[in-house]
Scaffold this motif. Structure first.
Motif, PDB file in Angstrom:
ATOM      1  N   SER A 118       0.859  -1.188   0.000  1.00 28.93           N
ATOM      2  CA  SER A 118       0.000   0.000   0.000  1.00 28.93           C
ATOM      3  C   SER A 118       0.888   1.229   0.000  1.00 28.93           C
ATOM      4  O   SER A 118       2.066   1.162   0.350  1.00 28.93           O
ATOM      5  CB  SER A 118      -0.922  -0.014   1.221  1.00 28.93           C
ATOM      6  N   GLY A 119       0.306   2.305  -0.402  1.00 23.43           N
ATOM      7  CA  GLY A 119       1.089   3.546  -0.451  1.00 23.43           C
ATOM      8  C   GLY A 119       2.225   3.407  -1.442  1.00 23.43           C
ATOM      9  O   GLY A 119       2.034   2.973  -2.557  1.00 23.43           O
ATOM     10  N   GLN A 120       3.415   3.744  -0.994  1.00 21.10           N
ATOM     11  CA  GLN A 120       4.572   3.653  -1.874  1.00 21.10           C
ATOM     12  C   GLN A 120       5.459   2.460  -1.522  1.00 21.10           C
ATOM     13  O   GLN A 120       6.633   2.429  -1.878  1.00 21.10           O
ATOM     14  CB  GLN A 120       5.351   4.952  -1.811  1.00 21.10           C
ATOM     15  N   ALA A 121       4.882   1.476  -0.848  1.00 25.23           N
ATOM     16  CA  ALA A 121       5.638   0.287  -0.460  1.00 25.23           C
ATOM     17  C   ALA A 121       5.999  -0.537  -1.694  1.00 25.23           C
ATOM     18  O   ALA A 121       5.345  -0.453  -2.728  1.00 25.23           O
ATOM     19  CB  ALA A 121       4.809  -0.564   0.499  1.00 25.23           C
ATOM     20  N   ARG A 122       7.036  -1.335  -1.572  1.00 25.70           N
ATOM     21  CA  ARG A 122       7.464  -2.214  -2.657  1.00 25.70           C
ATOM     22  C   ARG A 122       7.528  -3.635  -2.122  1.00 25.70           C
ATOM     23  O   ARG A 122       7.877  -3.863  -0.966  1.00 25.70           O
ATOM     24  CB  ARG A 122       8.842  -1.816  -3.161  1.00 25.70           C
ATOM     25  N   ILE A 123       7.233  -4.559  -2.980  1.00 18.96           N
ATOM     26  CA  ILE A 123       7.332  -5.980  -2.641  1.00 18.96           C
ATOM     27  C   ILE A 123       8.246  -6.627  -3.668  1.00 18.96           C
ATOM     28  O   ILE A 123       8.082  -6.432  -4.862  1.00 18.96           O
ATOM     29  CB  ILE A 123       5.953  -6.660  -2.667  1.00 18.96           C
ATOM     30  N   TYR A 124       9.201  -7.402  -3.194  1.00 12.24           N
ATOM     31  CA  TYR A 124      10.092  -8.135  -4.072  1.00 12.24           C
ATOM     32  C   TYR A 124       9.958  -9.615  -3.703  1.00 12.24           C
ATOM     33  O   TYR A 124      10.215 -10.003  -2.559  1.00 12.24           O
ATOM     34  CB  TYR A 124      11.548  -7.707  -3.876  1.00 12.24           C
ATOM     35  N   GLN A 125       9.561 -10.408  -4.653  1.00  9.31           N
ATOM     36  CA  GLN A 125       9.408 -11.836  -4.411  1.00  9.31           C
ATOM     37  C   GLN A 125      10.149 -12.610  -5.491  1.00  9.31           C
ATOM     38  O   GLN A 125      10.191 -12.192  -6.639  1.00  9.31           O
ATOM     39  CB  GLN A 125       7.937 -12.248  -4.438  1.00  9.31           C
ATOM     40  N   ALA A 126      10.705 -13.727  -5.097  1.00  3.88           N
ATOM     41  CA  ALA A 126      11.392 -14.568  -6.068  1.00  3.88           C
ATOM     42  C   ALA A 126      11.316 -16.010  -5.607  1.00  3.88           C
ATOM     43  O   ALA A 126      11.269 -16.295  -4.411  1.00  3.88           O
ATOM     44  CB  ALA A 126      12.851 -14.140  -6.209  1.00  3.88           C
ATOM     45  N   GLY A 127      11.308 -16.900  -6.556  1.00  2.00           N
ATOM     46  CA  GLY A 127      11.325 -18.319  -6.241  1.00  2.00           C
ATOM     47  C   GLY A 127      12.740 -18.825  -6.042  1.00  2.00           C
ATOM     48  O   GLY A 127      12.944 -19.955  -5.625  1.00  2.00           O
ATOM     49  N   ARG A 128      13.692 -17.986  -6.299  1.00  2.00           N
ATOM     50  CA  ARG A 128      15.082 -18.372  -6.138  1.00  2.00           C
ATOM     51  C   ARG A 128      15.915 -17.141  -5.842  1.00  2.00           C
ATOM     52  O   ARG A 128      15.460 -16.240  -5.175  1.00  2.00           O
ATOM     53  CB  ARG A 128      15.560 -19.051  -7.406  1.00  2.00           C
ATOM     54  N   ASP A 129      17.116 -17.041  -6.385  1.00  2.00           N
ATOM     55  CA  ASP A 129      17.977 -15.889  -6.127  1.00  2.00           C
ATOM     56  C   ASP A 129      17.352 -14.597  -6.653  1.00  2.00           C
ATOM     57  O   ASP A 129      16.694 -14.603  -7.686  1.00  2.00           O
ATOM     58  CB  ASP A 129      19.337 -16.057  -6.819  1.00  2.00           C
ATOM     59  N   GLN A 130      17.601 -13.541  -5.914  1.00  2.00           N
ATOM     60  CA  GLN A 130      17.091 -12.248  -6.348  1.00  2.00           C
ATOM     61  C   GLN A 130      18.122 -11.201  -5.970  1.00  2.00           C
ATOM     62  O   GLN A 130      18.608 -11.164  -4.842  1.00  2.00           O
ATOM     63  CB  GLN A 130      15.753 -11.950  -5.658  1.00  2.00           C
TER      64      GLN A 130
END
Length: 135
Positions: A118-130
């Motif tokens: 929400s807002g200016q938040a960021r989500i980073y998701q990965a099934g492996r290396d990121q």
């Protein structure tokens, strides 16, 4: 009652675990489930587990994804039919899947991710290396 999702999870998890070190524990858990829920079918299911494992090991050796998918679908169907015939087995199957845990070396769709921002938040998701570089 809809049991398709639970049956899909059970079939996918079973097939993934068949070619791992968790196979003995998995076979015993599934066989015991059938012994309690449908004892007249338990020996046939135990034999099918062994045959399926042989097929899965061979398919993994040759990277035969079609056979792996086919076997997963077959077991999903078996679990769904069990749950339709004996709805009370759903809770026990959930417990068994929790005990077996996610397959450690499984290839396939065993990962589920969900994120909410929400807002200016960021989500980073990965099934492996990121690797993330922000400037």
């Amino acid at each position: 009652m809809e049991f398709t999702s639970l049956a899909q999870t059970a079939g996918t998890t079973l097939v993934a675990l068949m070619a791992t070190d968790a196979w003995e524990r998995t076979r015993e858990g599934i066989t015991q489930l059938w012994r309690r829920i449908q004892p007249h079918r338990a020996e046939a299911v135990a034999a099918e587990l062994e045959i399926s494992r042989e097929d899965i090991v061979a398919a993994r050796t040759t990277d035969d994804q079609e056979t792996l998918s086919e076997l997963s679908s077959q077991w999903q169907g078996r679990f769904r039919r069990l749950l339709v015939a004996r709805p009370e087995a759903a809770e026990e199957l959930h417990r068994l899947l929790d005990e077996l845990g996610p397959p450690a070396t499984a290839a396939g769709p065993a990962i589920t991710q969900q994120g909410t921002a929400s807002g200016q938040a960021r989500i980073y998701q990965a099934g492996r290396d990121q690797h993330i570089t922000e400037r």
